[in-house]
Design a protein around this motif. Structure first.
Motif, PDB file in Angstrom:
ATOM      1  N   GLU A 187      -1.694  18.079   7.847  1.00  0.00           N
ATOM      2  CA  GLU A 187      -2.259  16.780   7.531  1.00  0.00           C
ATOM      3  C   GLU A 187      -2.055  16.516   6.054  1.00  0.00           C
ATOM      4  N   CYS A 188      -1.408  15.411   5.740  1.00  0.00           N
ATOM      5  CA  CYS A 188      -1.180  15.068   4.341  1.00  0.00           C
ATOM      6  C   CYS A 188      -2.472  14.480   3.771  1.00  0.00           C
ATOM      7  N   LYS A 189      -2.873  14.973   2.604  1.00  0.00           N
ATOM      8  CA  LYS A 189      -4.124  14.485   2.042  1.00  0.00           C
ATOM      9  C   LYS A 189      -3.909  13.630   0.804  1.00  0.00           C
ATOM     10  N   ALA A 190      -2.685  13.188   0.622  1.00  0.00           N
ATOM     11  CA  ALA A 190      -2.389  12.446  -0.595  1.00  0.00           C
ATOM     12  C   ALA A 190      -2.963  11.029  -0.600  1.00  0.00           C
ATOM     13  N   CYS A 191      -3.261  10.499   0.545  1.00  0.00           N
ATOM     14  CA  CYS A 191      -3.897   9.175   0.576  1.00  0.00           C
ATOM     15  C   CYS A 191      -4.751   9.098   1.833  1.00  0.00           C
ATOM     16  N   PRO A 192      -5.625   8.092   1.928  1.00  0.00           N
ATOM     17  CA  PRO A 192      -6.574   8.095   3.048  1.00  0.00           C
ATOM     18  C   PRO A 192      -5.943   7.965   4.435  1.00  0.00           C
ATOM     19  N   ASN A 193      -4.643   7.756   4.511  1.00  0.00           N
ATOM     20  CA  ASN A 193      -4.034   7.674   5.830  1.00  0.00           C
ATOM     21  C   ASN A 193      -4.086   8.983   6.585  1.00  0.00           C
ATOM     22  N   ARG A 194      -4.110  10.086   5.823  1.00  0.00           N
ATOM     23  CA  ARG A 194      -4.197  11.399   6.445  1.00  0.00           C
ATOM     24  C   ARG A 194      -3.191  11.566   7.579  1.00  0.00           C
ATOM     25  N   CYS A 195      -1.922  11.327   7.287  1.00  0.00           N
ATOM     26  CA  CYS A 195      -0.910  11.396   8.337  1.00  0.00           C
ATOM     27  C   CYS A 195      -0.706  12.820   8.814  1.00  0.00           C
ATOM     28  N   GLU A 196      -0.375  12.921  10.076  1.00  0.00           N
ATOM     29  CA  GLU A 196       0.010  14.192  10.668  1.00  0.00           C
ATOM     30  C   GLU A 196       1.522  14.298  10.444  1.00  0.00           C
ATOM     31  N   VAL A 197       1.915  15.146   9.506  1.00  0.00           N
ATOM     32  CA  VAL A 197       3.337  15.257   9.204  1.00  0.00           C
ATOM     33  C   VAL A 197       3.906  16.478   9.929  1.00  0.00           C
ATOM     34  N   ALA A 198       5.002  16.263  10.640  1.00  0.00           N
ATOM     35  CA  ALA A 198       5.631  17.371  11.365  1.00  0.00           C
ATOM     36  C   ALA A 198       6.786  17.887  10.537  1.00  0.00           C
ATOM     37  N   GLY A 213       6.939  11.704  10.377  1.00  0.00           N
ATOM     38  CA  GLY A 213       5.624  11.417  10.925  1.00  0.00           C
ATOM     39  C   GLY A 213       4.671  10.819   9.902  1.00  0.00           C
ATOM     40  N   GLY A 214       5.070  10.816   8.624  1.00  0.00           N
ATOM     41  CA  GLY A 214       4.212  10.210   7.614  1.00  0.00           C
ATOM     42  C   GLY A 214       4.383   8.702   7.609  1.00  0.00           C
ATOM     43  N   ARG A 215       3.336   8.014   7.173  1.00  0.00           N
ATOM     44  CA  ARG A 215       3.430   6.571   7.120  1.00  0.00           C
ATOM     45  C   ARG A 215       4.284   6.115   5.944  1.00  0.00           C
ATOM     46  N   CYS A 216       4.408   6.961   4.940  1.00  0.00           N
ATOM     47  CA  CYS A 216       5.272   6.610   3.825  1.00  0.00           C
ATOM     48  C   CYS A 216       6.386   7.647   3.812  1.00  0.00           C
ATOM     49  N   ASP A 217       7.316   7.519   2.882  1.00  0.00           N
ATOM     50  CA  ASP A 217       8.442   8.441   2.961  1.00  0.00           C
ATOM     51  C   ASP A 217       8.297   9.608   1.990  1.00  0.00           C
ATOM     52  N   MET A 218       7.091   9.831   1.503  1.00  0.00           N
ATOM     53  CA  MET A 218       6.907  10.869   0.508  1.00  0.00           C
ATOM     54  C   MET A 218       7.408  12.238   0.979  1.00  0.00           C
ATOM     55  N   TRP A 219       7.122  12.593   2.222  1.00  0.00           N
ATOM     56  CA  TRP A 219       7.522  13.907   2.711  1.00  0.00           C
ATOM     57  C   TRP A 219       8.993  13.988   3.045  1.00  0.00           C
ATOM     58  N   GLU A 220       9.569  12.848   3.364  1.00  0.00           N
ATOM     59  CA  GLU A 220      10.994  12.875   3.643  1.00  0.00           C
ATOM     60  C   GLU A 220      11.774  13.088   2.357  1.00  0.00           C
ATOM     61  N   GLY A 280       0.817  -1.188   0.000  1.00  0.00           N
ATOM     62  CA  GLY A 280       0.000   0.000   0.000  1.00  0.00           C
ATOM     63  C   GLY A 280       0.860   1.251   0.000  1.00  0.00           C
ATOM     64  N   LEU A 281       1.946   1.199   0.723  1.00  0.00           N
ATOM     65  CA  LEU A 281       2.760   2.390   0.904  1.00  0.00           C
ATOM     66  C   LEU A 281       4.123   2.167   0.268  1.00  0.00           C
ATOM     67  N   ASN A 282       4.728   3.265  -0.120  1.00  0.00           N
ATOM     68  CA  ASN A 282       6.085   3.119  -0.603  1.00  0.00           C
ATOM     69  C   ASN A 282       7.019   3.726   0.404  1.00  0.00           C
TER      70      ASN A 282
END
Ligand code: SF4
Ligand code: SF4
Lengths: 335, 330
Positions: free
Chosen positions: B285-296, B309-316, A179-181
């Protein structure tokens, strides 16, 4: 063409290839709900009583997300797979619970598997399930045989080729499982082997376990999961540790745990859901043996919606540090 | 003077420790985090700077504690380590034959089991705060006394009152009840300390073998009444290191030293001047996917330094130059 919806939760992880084959052989189309997200979880949690275990909440969330995407939802009930073993009561009431809390759900396809009632009854039940799609018993039989074969193939991929469950699932169904990358920076640490114990729906749902397996791999750990161990071996270790198995999925916890303790992995991590009765008994049993044996580090992570990610990561980091420092020290002594 | 710095940012307190080349403690500071970890780290840097000679040369720096990643960005850490490991490393440094490490802080408590100089098992409190410092803070507040006073008075208790302290809420009602029954305040206070110790042993210590030598560290070890309660409950000596409250920071500094020595690296330390830089911490709050992570994110002069703080590494991965194009998913 009928579309059968399958929630990506609970038994999905172990049996999806089998179900998919069965329904597709009968001319149906199969859709799986997307991987768990925070939305799945909050949706599920908001519909059930608070003390429902986390995996069941996740399950409800997945059924909700299937609404409008399929003509029926398949929810099998596995009562017993071996004589005198019992499944957790949460599984037994799944179809009824779903009807009650997801009233907007399409009709639910059920089948109850209880080996104690004999093979004849099982065949009748499979036929009854197949009749939703065809009146021809031969076609049902053929679909069931193919389904069984794909389950065997799937399992073989895991214990012979040592693929981790999501890889095996990808290979057999051709459907991407991630689901995640997350590209993880790998660390410079000595390689280790970590044995994981727990139910498949906890080990492979990356959302609820905070990408545990990937994090371990980032530490250069080779992860061994219960599905990679041959059935007769873990069955034997259940008998050794617990006497006779009582729970249907006891092998995944006690059996695998016992085997890892004997085969000498560098560490064992157990994953369980908060408030899960069967697991707290089984994990405790493995924990006690690990303590007595003193050679294999064991850690149990308990997951619930409110578990803080930092807490889990801190524990995981500390566990891996512990193993690495132990290894380094051990090597220093040998030299 | 060559030195290594350890920074431990916990939820309640922030600790810094500086060790010289032979791992001797040169100076340390201990201050409240007060929910503002960045300010606390900067203040800590300023405070410790004042105590140091001009020629100090920071060779390595490591951060630890629950805000270790954030602190790591601010100071330019060479190593970011979890607090369980750093506490154990520090305890082993001073007491090589230690077998049990009890560590109680403001919001969390830990137990580490050591055999032959190696950590073999550990536990950490999960959700319950009844075995942590905040339990006593809370009761002290209710009784309108400082935690020091609570500790002093509890020490004089001769006949402690048993307080049912399974959780903070029960302890409170039981305490009120005991007060009304006319028990001496000292005895009630010590009863509270015993309740904390029982909670700790029953939660974190469950199923663990607590063999001596036992080291007790963390902020709560200041409280002599708790030390006494541990001694009585475990029926053995409990050692409180002199610098018990900064052991995490000391452990971090020791590990920074070890890391730099093995890798022969050059420290990433950003210098004490960092304490004057204006950082800006925020979250979205990231809105790119339904996880809606709180990114610091933490930024300096409009430049984003780090995100997590994101579940994926997109913001990193998104660098600050790409920020504008990604504005819509924020
Ligand atoms: S075994 Fe435990 S986690 Fe699984 S469904 Fe039952 S209670 Fe939930
Ligand atoms: S940070 Fe990643 S996982 Fe989280 S909401 Fe954004 S895209 Fe989804």
């Amino acid at each position: 063409m009928t579309t059968v919806g399958i929630p990506r939760a609970l038994l999905y992880y172990q049996y999806y290839p089998m179900w998919k084959t069965f329904f597709e052989h009968l001319g149906a189309e199969v859709v799986v709900s997307p991987p768990t997200t925070r939305k799945t979880l909050t949706e599920g949690a908001s519909r059930v009583v608070a003390d429902t275990c986390l995996p069941a909440k996740v399950f409800v969330g997945h059924t909700v997300s299937l609404v409008g995407k399929c003509d029926c939802i398949f929810i099998p009930v596995i009562r017993s797979l071996k004589s005198k073993t019992y499944n957790c009561s949460k599984f037994l009431g799944l179809p009824d619970m779903t009807r009650a809390v997801v009233p907007e759900a399409p009709p639910i396809l059920e089948i109850e598997i209880d080996i104690n009632r004999g093979k004849r009854r099982l065949y009748q039940d499979i036929y009854k399930l197949g009749r939703h799609f065809t009146w021809n018993p031969l076609k049902v039989k053929e679909a069931a045989t193919a389904a069984w074969q794909s389950l065997l193939d799937y399992r073989e991929l895991m214990y012979r080729r040592e693929l981790i469950l999501p890889q095996a699932m990808e290979e057999i169904t051709g459907e991407s499982q991630t689901g995640l990358n997350m590209i993880l920076k790998s660390q410079t640490v000595p390689p280790t082997t970590i044995g994981l114990i727990g139910h498949a729906y906890l080990l492979y749902d990356e959302h609820i376990n905070y990408q545990l397996i990937r994090r371990l791999q980032q530490y250069d750990a080779t992860v061994v999961t219960p599905e990679m161990l041959p059935g007769n071996i873990i069955e034997a270790s259940v008998n050794k540790l617990a006497g006779k198995a009582y729970w249907t999925y006891e092998e995944e916890v006690v059996g695998a745990g016992g085997h890892f303790l004997e085969s000498g992995v560098d560490g064992i991590i157990g994953i369980m859901a908060f408030g899960c009765g069967p697991d707290s008994l089984m994990m405790d049993m493995v924990h006690r043996h690990a303590t007595r044996q003193k050679t294999t580090p064991f850690m149990c992570l308990t997951l619930e919606e409110h578990t803080s990610e930092t807490g889990v990561i801190t524990r995981l980091e500390a566990f891996m540090d512990m193993i690495h420092r132990r290894k380094q020290k051990g090597e220093a002594v040998c030299v | 003077m060559k030195a290594c710095l350890g920074v431990d940012v916990g939820s309640v307190t922030t600790k810094l420790a500086l060790l010289d080349e032979s791992d001797e403690l040169v100076s340390h500071v201990y201050l409240l985090t007060q929910g503002r970890p960045i300010d606390a780290v900067q203040q800590g840097l300023r405070d410790i700077r004042k105590q140091l000679p001009q020629d100090v040369d920071i060779n390595g720096v490591a951060t630890t504690g629950s805000a270790r990643y954030l602190a790591g960005v601010i100071v330019g850490a060479d190593l970011v380590k979890n607090e369980i490991t750093t506490h154990a490393v520090a305890a082993l440094h001073y007491y090589p034959d230690v077998q049990t490490i009890i560590e109680i802080g403001g919001q969390d408590s830990k137990l580490t089991v050591v055999r032959d100089g190696i950590v073999i098992d550990f536990a950490m409190n999960t959700v319950c705060a009844a075995g942590t410092g905040s339990f006593l803070d809370h009761q002290a507040l209710r009784l309108d006394m400082s935690i020091q006073e609570l500790s002093q008075r509890a020490l004089t208790s001769q006949t402690p009152v048993r307080i049912a302290g399974r959780c903070t809420v029960f302890a409170e009602s039981d305490m009120v009840h005991k007060q009304q029954m006319g028990y001496r305040v000292e005895d009630i206070l010590y009863g509270l300390c015993q309740a904390l110790v029982r909670n700790y042993l029953g939660n974190v210590g469950l199923g663990k073998e607590l063999e001596p030598p036992i080291i007790f560290q963390g902020g709560v070890a200041f409280n002599q009444a708790i030390v006494r309660a541990f001694r009585e409950e475990l029926d053995t000596e409990v050692i409180v290191p002199i610098h018990h409250e900064v052991m995490g920071a000391i452990g971090a500094a020791l590990m920074a030293h070890e890391e730099m020595a093995t890798n022969n690296g050059i420290s990433q330390f950003k210098g004490f001047e960092q304490s004057e830089v204006k950082y800006h911490a925020s979250s979205f709050e990231c809105k790119a996917c339904p996880n809606r992570c709180e990114v610091a994110e933490i930024s300096q002069d409009g430049q984003t330094l780090a995100r997590w703080g994101g579940r994926c590494d997109m913001w990193e991965r998104v660098s600050s130059t790409q920020l504008y194009s990604s504005e819509e998913i924020k």
